[in-house]
Design an enzyme around this catalytic site. Structure first.
Site, PDB file in Angstrom:
ATOM      1  N   LYS A   1      -3.808  -5.382  10.005  1.00 35.70           N
ATOM      2  CA  LYS A   1      -3.304  -4.943   8.652  1.00 35.70           C
ATOM      3  C   LYS A   1      -1.978  -5.514   8.417  1.00 35.70           C
ATOM      4  O   LYS A   1      -1.862  -5.962   7.531  1.00 35.70           O
ATOM      5  CB  LYS A   1      -3.106  -3.297   8.747  1.00 35.70           C
ATOM      6  CG  LYS A   1      -2.577  -2.847   7.616  1.00 35.70           C
ATOM      7  CD  LYS A   1      -2.486  -1.238   7.621  1.00 35.70           C
ATOM      8  CE  LYS A   1      -1.787  -0.682   6.479  1.00 35.70           C
ATOM      9  NZ  LYS A   1      -1.613   0.747   6.595  1.00 35.70           N
TER      10      LYS A   1
ATOM     11  N   GLU B   1       0.086  -9.154  20.047  1.00 38.68           N
ATOM     12  CA  GLU B   1      -1.192  -9.373  20.907  1.00 38.68           C
ATOM     13  C   GLU B   1      -2.316 -10.169  19.893  1.00 38.68           C
ATOM     14  O   GLU B   1      -2.879 -10.874  20.442  1.00 38.68           O
ATOM     15  CB  GLU B   1      -1.829  -7.727  21.377  1.00 38.68           C
ATOM     16  CG  GLU B   1      -1.203  -7.078  22.196  1.00 38.68           C
ATOM     17  CD  GLU B   1      -0.110  -6.225  21.543  1.00 38.68           C
ATOM     18  OE1 GLU B   1       0.367  -6.548  20.274  1.00 38.68           O
ATOM     19  OE2 GLU B   1       0.391  -5.121  22.160  1.00 38.68           O
TER      20      GLU B   1
ATOM     21  N   GLY C   1      -4.347   2.253   9.862  1.00 40.61           N
ATOM     22  CA  GLY C   1      -5.022   1.425  10.653  1.00 40.61           C
ATOM     23  C   GLY C   1      -5.999   2.175  11.342  1.00 40.61           C
ATOM     24  O   GLY C   1      -7.008   1.692  11.429  1.00 40.61           O
ATOM     25  N   ARG C   2      -5.777   3.293  11.804  1.00 37.44           N
ATOM     26  CA  ARG C   2      -6.702   4.157  12.712  1.00 37.44           C
ATOM     27  C   ARG C   2      -7.953   4.745  11.780  1.00 37.44           C
ATOM     28  O   ARG C   2      -9.014   5.465  12.223  1.00 37.44           O
ATOM     29  CB  ARG C   2      -6.234   5.253  13.446  1.00 37.44           C
ATOM     30  CG  ARG C   2      -5.042   6.208  12.874  1.00 37.44           C
ATOM     31  CD  ARG C   2      -4.341   6.874  13.828  1.00 37.44           C
ATOM     32  NE  ARG C   2      -3.381   7.645  13.137  1.00 37.44           N
ATOM     33  CZ  ARG C   2      -2.159   7.249  12.952  1.00 37.44           C
ATOM     34  NH1 ARG C   2      -1.783   6.039  13.396  1.00 37.44           N
ATOM     35  NH2 ARG C   2      -1.289   8.022  12.361  1.00 37.44           N
TER      36      ARG C   2
ATOM     37  N   GLU D   1      -2.386   9.490  18.218  1.00 37.32           N
ATOM     38  CA  GLU D   1      -1.410   8.641  17.216  1.00 37.32           C
ATOM     39  C   GLU D   1      -1.245   9.405  15.951  1.00 37.32           C
ATOM     40  O   GLU D   1      -0.188   9.414  15.447  1.00 37.32           O
ATOM     41  CB  GLU D   1      -2.060   7.223  17.047  1.00 37.32           C
ATOM     42  CG  GLU D   1      -0.913   6.230  16.611  1.00 37.32           C
ATOM     43  CD  GLU D   1      -1.394   4.918  16.419  1.00 37.32           C
ATOM     44  OE1 GLU D   1      -2.052   4.507  15.523  1.00 37.32           O
ATOM     45  OE2 GLU D   1      -0.913   4.018  17.175  1.00 37.32           O
TER      46      GLU D   1
ATOM     47  N   HIS E   1     -20.657  12.539  37.540  1.00 34.98           N
ATOM     48  CA  HIS E   1     -20.685  11.933  39.127  1.00 34.98           C
ATOM     49  C   HIS E   1     -19.163  11.663  39.673  1.00 34.98           C
ATOM     50  O   HIS E   1     -19.147  11.067  40.625  1.00 34.98           O
ATOM     51  CB  HIS E   1     -21.693  10.828  39.381  1.00 34.98           C
ATOM     52  CG  HIS E   1     -23.200  11.208  39.214  1.00 34.98           C
ATOM     53  ND1 HIS E   1     -23.758  11.925  40.324  1.00 34.98           N
ATOM     54  CD2 HIS E   1     -24.004  11.555  38.186  1.00 34.98           C
ATOM     55  CE1 HIS E   1     -25.202  12.307  39.630  1.00 34.98           C
ATOM     56  NE2 HIS E   1     -25.155  12.064  38.382  1.00 34.98           N
TER      57      HIS E   1
ATOM     58  N   LYS F   1       7.610  -1.553  21.432  1.00 30.05           N
ATOM     59  CA  LYS F   1       7.470  -3.089  20.594  1.00 30.05           C
ATOM     60  C   LYS F   1       9.016  -3.839  21.013  1.00 30.05           C
ATOM     61  O   LYS F   1       9.011  -5.093  21.094  1.00 30.05           O
ATOM     62  CB  LYS F   1       7.044  -2.959  19.351  1.00 30.05           C
ATOM     63  CG  LYS F   1       5.519  -2.711  19.208  1.00 30.05           C
ATOM     64  CD  LYS F   1       5.087  -2.597  17.911  1.00 30.05           C
ATOM     65  CE  LYS F   1       3.618  -1.823  17.626  1.00 30.05           C
ATOM     66  NZ  LYS F   1       3.316  -1.950  16.208  1.00 30.05           N
TER      67      LYS F   1
HETATM   68  O1  LIG Z   1      -3.798  -3.725  12.257  1.00 32.92           O
HETATM   69  P1  LIG Z   1      -2.397  -4.237  12.931  1.00 32.92           P
HETATM   70  O2  LIG Z   1      -1.254  -4.049  11.997  1.00 32.92           O
HETATM   71  O3  LIG Z   1      -2.496  -5.513  13.793  1.00 32.92           O
HETATM   72  O4  LIG Z   1      -1.961  -3.000  13.916  1.00 32.92           O
HETATM   73  C1  LIG Z   1      -3.064  -2.621  15.039  1.00 32.92           C
HETATM   74  C2  LIG Z   1      -2.414  -1.341  15.552  1.00 32.92           C
HETATM   75  O5  LIG Z   1      -1.011  -1.365  16.261  1.00 32.92           O
HETATM   76  C3  LIG Z   1      -0.006  -0.762  15.701  1.00 32.92           C
HETATM   77  O6  LIG Z   1       0.856  -0.743  16.677  1.00 32.92           O
HETATM   78  C4  LIG Z   1      -0.449   0.942  15.660  1.00 32.92           C
HETATM   79  O7  LIG Z   1       0.015   1.619  16.547  1.00 32.92           O
HETATM   80  C5  LIG Z   1      -1.986   0.797  15.381  1.00 32.92           C
HETATM   81  O8  LIG Z   1      -1.820   2.131  14.495  1.00 32.92           O
HETATM   82  C6  LIG Z   1      -2.354  -0.274  14.529  1.00 32.92           C
HETATM   83  O9  LIG Z   1      -3.828  -0.044  14.517  1.00 32.92           O
END
Ligand SMILES: O=P(O)(O)OC[C@H]1O[C@H](O)[C@H](O)[C@@H](O)[C@@H]1O
Length: 548
Positions: A205, A211, A266-267, A352, A383, A511
């Site tokens: 987003k 990452e 995002g979620r 979150e 198990h 971060k």
């Molecule tokens: O889609 P992006 O901007 O790469 O974000 C990826 C993810 O990282 C963030 O740190 C949030 O904790 C998430 O809510 C998000 O989905």
């Protein structure tokens, strides 16, 4: 308003006194209609919450609590496109992404549908070209491998859905999801893939997530090593983002950039172009069927009275377990292999969204909010950790999730699978009394002394609450309903706890620190004096042992 000081909350405390020591065995014995009373169904998706430790009065009081917290009003504000995510000054409109009619949404004044439809069209075009083999790589080959590079909401939703719907997957396409910064995630994949037939989707987003940026850069370098020419990027990279300029800077041409918007969290982004890998796998019609499933749940959530409203009931049960019975964790137990990523997806969705201690007004919450969410494929858990669920003495409400028919059927598998699922929720609820255990042991011919020694180990306390969610089969429509069910459940809980469920400031500090520590890890000793003793000791270890 401090909700814990209200008469509604106090009434629930009375219910707690009554029910805390009432066994599910007795609740069932005293009410032959318990299943009918405490289950609900929508278009084939059934939730059975009769094995929750509630009675009709407690449910009535929980519904009053929902009314008191203005759940209906907040729901309508969300659907109207109000900026209920006030800390980021954003509307919350993921429901627009599954609005399938030709009418405006959320309203004629604030219609986001033209943009949504334009991206859906762009998705359909890409999906059709890739699936038919018309989309060609830099050497003229059809695409065979799709790699989604993303993390968090840009990974968990599409990964869940594409695995869940693997029975519908295009036969010539393989799908991979890369999220970890550890090169052990990407490197072995690149070793086996052919750059000529590989398509990367960089889903982010913000397009600034470390990452994803690093994995995308590595993938780009890998492609360029084979293709040598910049124009090849256009044949092998697609971006999904709300920052098209940043994707453009990365080298992705505009026609390969699919937009999402700040009003998609995002979620909650699976339903947007973040779901492109899912659409590539099952086709755009299949993807839209999943959107229809979610829309069906949206309409139900908007229109059904609270007492028949599935997400509302699920939310209230969770509040009951957390705030009145004192549960600290909750287990998600999918029985179908194909929904193995459901626990991970729900961990982000729930924790979150509602893993917070501050209210919308900036006040400390007056009660505990979201429990810890964890889980695993049900039979695997049986198990492994189920011993603790059965005899560990913790209150751990469980969600059992299973489809009645298998999506990859083989003779002899499905009936035992269903039997296991149902057996576990029954065993957790009803347990085994000392009397029953004694009878079993004496029937097995044990001496009185042996029996006395073994008896305490053979008793199951039971009274462990669970909800069972059943679907006829794992198809796009049912999956859409299931995920939207949990989304709205989380929303209702957030409203009752008076949380803004749509921000996530708690992920920022780590971060910032990671960025600050990077030079020190790379060997810059100028930073050492500023580090705490633990971090500095650990960095010294990396300098001795790491190759960075
Ligand atoms: O889609 P992006 O901007 O790469 O974000 C990826 C993810 O990282 C963030 O740190 C949030 O904790 C998430 O809510 C998000 O989905």
């Amino acid at each position: 308003m401090n909700i814990t000081q209200t008469p509604e909350w106090q009434a629930l405390l009375q219910d707690q006194q009554r029910l805390e020591h009432t066994h599910l065995r007795d609740l069932f014995a005293n009410d032959a209609q318990r299943f009918q009373r405490f289950s609900a169904e929508l278009d084939g998706l059934l939730i059975d919450y009769s094995k929750q430790r509630v009675d009709a009065e407690a449910v009535r009081h929980l519904l009053s609590l929902a009314r008191l917290a203005n759940v209906e009003e907040w729901r309508d504000r969300m659907f109207a496109g109000e900026k209920i995510n006030f800390s980021e000054d954003r509307a919350v409109l993921h429901t627009a992404l599954r609005h399938m009619e030709f009418s405006p949404f959320p309203s004629a004044e604030l219609d986001v549908m033209p943009q949504v439809r334009a991206v859906r069209k762009q998705m359909r075009d890409i999906v059709e070209r890739v699936r038919s083999g018309l989309w060609r790589g830099f050497k003229g080959d059809a695409i065979q491998n799709v790699v989604n590079i993303g993390i968090g909401g840009s990974d968990l939703g599409p990964k869940l859905a594409s695995r869940a719907l693997s029975a519908y997957q295009h036969p010539n396409l393989n799908f991979f999801y890369v999220s970890n910064l550890d090169s052990a995630h990407l490197a072995p994949l690149l070793e086996k893939l052919d750059p000529r037939t590989t398509l990367f989707i960089v889903a982010s987003k913000t397009f600034t997530t470390q990452e994803t940026s690093i994995n995308a850069q590595t993938a780009r370098t890998w492609l360029m090593a084979a293709a040598m020419e910049e124009w090849a990027i256009a044949k092998h990279f697609i971006a999904v983002t709300s920052s098209p300029a940043k994707a453009h800077e990365f080298g992705i041409p505009d026609e390969n950039i699919l937009q999402i918007w700040d009003w998609v969290g995002g979620r909650y982004s699976l339903w947007s172009a973040v779901g492109l890998s899912v659409a590539l796998s099952i086709g755009m019609n299949g993807f839209e069927r999943m959107l229809q499933g979610a829309q069906t749940m949206d309409s139900h959530f908007r229109e059904a009275p609270l007492e028949k409203n599935l997400p509302v009931l699920m939310a209230l049960i969770s509040i009951w377990n957390t705030n009145f019975l004192g549960a600290e964790t909750t287990a998600i137990l999918p029985y179908n292999e194909s929904i193995r990523h459901l626990p991970a997806f729900l961990q982000q969705l729930e924790m979150e969204s509602n893993g917070k201690t501050v209210s919308r007004d900036g006040e400390p919450l007056s009660c505990r909010a979201n429990p810890i969410v964890w889980g695993e494929i049900g039979v695997n858990g049986q198990h492994a950790f189920f011993q603790l669920l059965h005899q560990g003495g913790w209150l751990i409400p469980c969600d059992f999730v299973v489809a009645a028919s298998s999506d990859h059927p083989l003779p002899g598998h499905q009936a035992p699978l269903l039997a296991n699922c149902l057996a576990q929720s029954a065993a957790l609820a009803f347990g085994k009394t000392e009397q029953q255990a004694r009878e079993e042991l004496s029937q097995a011919g044990l001496s009185e002394a042996q029996l006395a020694r073994l008896l305490p180990h053979k008793v199951f306390a039971g009274n462990q609450p669970s909800t069972t969610i059943l679907m006829p089969s794992l198809d796009p429509f049912q999956l859409g309903m299931l995920i939207a069910l949990y989304e709205h459940k989380v929303f209702v809980q957030g409203v009752i706890w008076s949380i803004n469920s749509f921000d996530q400031w708690g992920v920022e500090l780590g971060k910032q620190l990671a960025n600050r520590l990077l030079p020190a890890i790379l060997g810059d000793q100028a930073f050492d004096a500023q580090l705490d003793a633990s971090t500095s000791g650990l960095i010294a270890y990396f300098r001795r042992h790491g190759h960075v």
